[in-house]
Design a protein around this motif. Structure first.
Motif, PDB file in Angstrom:
ATOM      1  N   SER A  30       0.822  -1.212   0.000  1.00  0.00           N
ATOM      2  CA  SER A  30       0.000   0.000   0.000  1.00  0.00           C
ATOM      3  C   SER A  30       0.856   1.262   0.000  1.00  0.00           C
ATOM      4  CB  SER A  30      -0.927   0.006   1.216  1.00  0.00           C
ATOM      5  OG  SER A  30      -1.814  -1.093   1.188  1.00  0.00           O
ATOM      6  N   VAL A  31       1.912   1.265   0.824  1.00  0.00           N
ATOM      7  CA  VAL A  31       2.780   2.446   0.914  1.00  0.00           C
ATOM      8  C   VAL A  31       3.430   2.735  -0.429  1.00  0.00           C
ATOM      9  CG1 VAL A  31       4.895   3.360   1.926  1.00  0.00           C
ATOM     10  CG2 VAL A  31       3.213   2.229   3.390  1.00  0.00           C
ATOM     11  N   THR A  32       4.047   1.705  -1.037  1.00  0.00           N
ATOM     12  CA  THR A  32       4.713   1.923  -2.320  1.00  0.00           C
ATOM     13  C   THR A  32       3.707   2.240  -3.420  1.00  0.00           C
ATOM     14  OG1 THR A  32       4.717  -0.469  -2.757  1.00  0.00           O
ATOM     15  CG2 THR A  32       6.682   0.483  -1.729  1.00  0.00           C
ATOM     16  N   ASN A  33       2.497   1.667  -3.314  1.00  0.00           N
ATOM     17  CA  ASN A  33       1.460   1.942  -4.301  1.00  0.00           C
ATOM     18  C   ASN A  33       0.969   3.386  -4.211  1.00  0.00           C
ATOM     19  OD1 ASN A  33      -1.932   1.379  -4.858  1.00  0.00           O
ATOM     20  ND2 ASN A  33      -0.405   0.949  -6.424  1.00  0.00           N
ATOM     21  N   ILE A  34       0.833   3.891  -2.984  1.00  0.00           N
ATOM     22  CA  ILE A  34       0.439   5.295  -2.788  1.00  0.00           C
ATOM     23  C   ILE A  34       1.516   6.225  -3.351  1.00  0.00           C
ATOM     24  CG2 ILE A  34       0.119   7.100  -1.043  1.00  0.00           C
ATOM     25  CD1 ILE A  34      -1.349   5.059   0.666  1.00  0.00           C
ATOM     26  N   LEU A  35       2.780   5.905  -3.063  1.00  0.00           N
ATOM     27  CA  LEU A  35       3.871   6.719  -3.593  1.00  0.00           C
ATOM     28  C   LEU A  35       3.882   6.680  -5.125  1.00  0.00           C
ATOM     29  CD1 LEU A  35       6.704   5.718  -1.079  1.00  0.00           C
ATOM     30  CD2 LEU A  35       5.513   7.913  -1.215  1.00  0.00           C
ATOM     31  N   THR A  36       3.607   5.493  -5.693  1.00  0.00           N
ATOM     32  CA  THR A  36       3.548   5.349  -7.146  1.00  0.00           C
ATOM     33  C   THR A  36       2.485   6.253  -7.751  1.00  0.00           C
ATOM     34  OG1 THR A  36       4.292   3.047  -7.069  1.00  0.00           O
ATOM     35  CG2 THR A  36       3.106   3.729  -9.037  1.00  0.00           C
ATOM     36  N   THR A  37       1.263   6.141  -7.207  1.00  0.00           N
ATOM     37  CA  THR A  37       0.140   6.890  -7.776  1.00  0.00           C
ATOM     38  C   THR A  37       0.288   8.384  -7.542  1.00  0.00           C
ATOM     39  OG1 THR A  37      -1.219   4.970  -7.171  1.00  0.00           O
ATOM     40  CG2 THR A  37      -2.375   6.924  -7.942  1.00  0.00           C
ATOM     41  N   THR A  38       0.796   8.767  -6.370  1.00  0.00           N
ATOM     42  CA  THR A  38       0.999  10.189  -6.092  1.00  0.00           C
ATOM     43  C   THR A  38       2.011  10.794  -7.055  1.00  0.00           C
ATOM     44  OG1 THR A  38       0.497   9.824  -3.741  1.00  0.00           O
ATOM     45  CG2 THR A  38       1.627  11.868  -4.318  1.00  0.00           C
ATOM     46  N   CYS A  39       3.109  10.073  -7.295  1.00  0.00           N
ATOM     47  CA  CYS A  39       4.097  10.549  -8.276  1.00  0.00           C
ATOM     48  C   CYS A  39       3.469  10.670  -9.658  1.00  0.00           C
ATOM     49  CB  CYS A  39       5.289   9.590  -8.338  1.00  0.00           C
ATOM     50  SG  CYS A  39       6.406   9.673  -6.916  1.00  0.00           S
ATOM     51  N   GLN A  40       2.596   9.735  -9.983  1.00  0.00           N
ATOM     52  CA  GLN A  40       1.937   9.747 -11.292  1.00  0.00           C
ATOM     53  C   GLN A  40       1.064  10.980 -11.461  1.00  0.00           C
ATOM     54  OE1 GLN A  40      -0.640   6.385 -11.846  1.00  0.00           O
ATOM     55  NE2 GLN A  40      -1.252   6.986 -13.901  1.00  0.00           N
ATOM     56  N   TYR A  41       0.231  11.272 -10.458  1.00  0.00           N
ATOM     57  CA  TYR A  41      -0.644  12.446 -10.531  1.00  0.00           C
ATOM     58  C   TYR A  41       0.153  13.745 -10.470  1.00  0.00           C
ATOM     59  CZ  TYR A  41      -4.785   9.487  -9.874  1.00  0.00           C
ATOM     60  OH  TYR A  41      -5.772   8.558 -10.024  1.00  0.00           O
ATOM     61  N   GLU A  42       1.137  13.801  -9.570  1.00  0.00           N
ATOM     62  CA  GLU A  42       1.932  15.010  -9.426  1.00  0.00           C
ATOM     63  C   GLU A  42       2.725  15.321 -10.696  1.00  0.00           C
ATOM     64  OE1 GLU A  42       2.443  17.380  -6.924  1.00  0.00           O
ATOM     65  OE2 GLU A  42       0.570  16.553  -6.160  1.00  0.00           O
ATOM     66  N   ALA A  43       3.186  14.273 -11.357  1.00  0.00           N
ATOM     67  CA  ALA A  43       3.973  14.475 -12.574  1.00  0.00           C
ATOM     68  C   ALA A  43       3.156  15.158 -13.664  1.00  0.00           C
ATOM     69  CB  ALA A  43       4.504  13.139 -13.081  1.00  0.00           C
ATOM     70  N   LEU A  44       1.831  14.947 -13.645  1.00  0.00           N
ATOM     71  CA  LEU A  44       0.973  15.579 -14.650  1.00  0.00           C
ATOM     72  C   LEU A  44       0.928  17.099 -14.499  1.00  0.00           C
ATOM     73  CD1 LEU A  44      -2.043  13.101 -14.941  1.00  0.00           C
ATOM     74  CD2 LEU A  44      -0.407  13.736 -16.733  1.00  0.00           C
ATOM     75  N   LYS A  45       1.409  17.617 -13.364  1.00  0.00           N
ATOM     76  CA  LYS A  45       1.492  19.070 -13.210  1.00  0.00           C
ATOM     77  C   LYS A  45       2.661  19.636 -14.026  1.00  0.00           C
ATOM     78  CE  LYS A  45      -0.304  19.078  -8.440  1.00  0.00           C
ATOM     79  NZ  LYS A  45       0.022  19.409  -7.036  1.00  0.00           N
ATOM     80  N   TYR A  46       3.618  18.787 -14.355  1.00  0.00           N
ATOM     81  CA  TYR A  46       4.850  19.259 -14.983  1.00  0.00           C
ATOM     82  C   TYR A  46       5.141  18.641 -16.347  1.00  0.00           C
ATOM     83  CZ  TYR A  46       5.405  20.727 -10.176  1.00  0.00           C
ATOM     84  OH  TYR A  46       5.191  21.282  -8.936  1.00  0.00           O
ATOM     85  N   VAL A  47       4.579  17.457 -16.614  1.00  0.00           N
ATOM     86  CA  VAL A  47       4.739  16.837 -17.931  1.00  0.00           C
ATOM     87  C   VAL A  47       3.360  16.474 -18.459  1.00  0.00           C
ATOM     88  CG1 VAL A  47       7.020  15.899 -17.396  1.00  0.00           C
ATOM     89  CG2 VAL A  47       4.992  14.491 -16.996  1.00  0.00           C
TER      90      VAL A  47
END
Length: 347
Positions: free
Chosen positions: A95-112
């Motif tokens: 769950s922890v690594t999955n949350i980090l994965t998805t958060t990075c995915q959404y956050e990255a859409l702010k910049y790419v």
């Protein structure tokens, strides 16, 4: 006797055809909508004041809560084991690594842009192969590494040579900022570990798919909810969606299609196998990029077109060569794309 056999064979072919139409249309519709909604929520402003939704963890919480509720209902309806099969802390680690994965995915859409992110996802082959070697002691062929290298090369070309006028709403410079690329690197690393550790749990504890989905997503719901409170983002996120009902609708639809896609992914792999699914997913990524470029007016440079050809050409070549192989004991396949993991609730 030949005529009834031919009739039955025709019926079976027709039945299989309709199953294929059901599986392909389900995956394409749900995941293409999911991809477009991701970009819309994170990159398109809402309301007259042109406000951007900035709370990525809130999206993770809504997605995981919806998936955990559906998986719990599926377990109860099928009367399967609801108790945890593995120690709870192992579900929590996923769950922890999955949350980090998805958060990075959404956050990255702010910049790419979404096309950049979609191509970058293909580059997860190398980190997953590294994690597979370290955690599962898997061995891969030279051909697997060649395909992974070509895909990564194509992704790198696509990211490093953007069209100059595609601008991020969170940055006044060019589309691909160092922070955006760093977030995608974090996404690839965390996601590679998540899928590899999931595989280890399945082989070690012989658990049902819905059992792992339920406990990993319920842990993710609790952790993401706690994170929202600690960061002080829960009330601002609720306030934002209460003022922008169209955003609330987008988030609800995002969670719905994310959950529905898990059913179609599981059904397709179970009915037609991983090779057919890989071909469908490669096509889905290509369609998603094309639609995103049209819908959100993303320009593509000629270097990016070349990078796309390298990536998708390598993936299709891999699928065709695997399909032609008649040896059931063939060497370990390359790791699948994120959407090929029906356990994660994170298409």
């Amino acid at each position: 006797m030949a005529e009834p056999d031919s009739v039955n064979e025709a019926k079976e072919k027709k039945k299989k055809l309709w199953k294929a139409v059901f599986a392909i249309s389900g995956i394409m519709i749900t995941l293409v909508i999911y991809g477009l909604l991701q970009e819309k929520i994170m990159r398109v402003p809402y309301g007259l004041k042109k406000e951007y939704f900035k709370h990525s963890l809130f999206l993770v919480f809504c997605n995981r809560l919806t998936t955990s509720a559906v998986s719990a209902a599926a377990l109860l309806a099928s009367k399967k084991v609801l108790d945890p099969v593995a120690p709870v802390y192992k579900y929590c680690l996923i769950s922890v690594t999955n949350i980090l994965t998805t958060t990075c995915q959404y956050e990255a859409l702010k910049y790419v842009s979404f096309p950049v992110q979609t191509l970058a996802k293909c580059a997860k082959m190398i980190p997953v192969m590294v994690w597979g070697t370290l955690i599962m002691q898997k061995r891969y062929r030279g051909f697997d590494y060649l395909v992974a290298f070509l895909v990564t090369l194509g992704c790198s070309v696509f990211i490093l040579f953007p069209a100059g006028d595609d601008i991020s709403p969170y940055n006044k410079g060019r589309e691909n900022t160092v922070w955006g690329v760093s977030l995608m690197v974090g996404y690839l690393g965390f996601d590679g570990f998540t899928s590899t550790f999931q595989d280890k749990l399945f082989k070690g504890y012989n658990m049902e798919i819905h059992n792992q989905i339920f406990y990993t997503t319920i842990c993710s719901s609790i952790l993401s909810f706690t994170g929202l409170i600690l960061q002080g983002h829960l009330l601002p996120a609720v306030d934002f969606v209460s003022r922008h009902r169209d955003c609330l609708f987008d988030i609800a639809l995002l969670s719905t299609v994310a959950t529905a896609s898990q059913f179609f992914i599981s059904y397709t792999i179970r009915t037609f196998g991983a090779l057919t699914f890989a071909a469908i997913m490669t096509t889905r990524q290509l369609v998603s990029i094309m639609l995103s470029c049209i819908w959100f007016s993303h320009p593509l440079s000629w270097e990016q077109c070349i990078g796309s050809v390298i990536v998708f050409g390598s993936l299709y070549a891999k699928t065709l060569l695997k399909k032609r192989s008649e040896n059931p004991q063939a060497a370990q396949e390359l790791p699948r794309d994120e959407e090929a993991q029906p356990l994660k609730g994170n298409p």
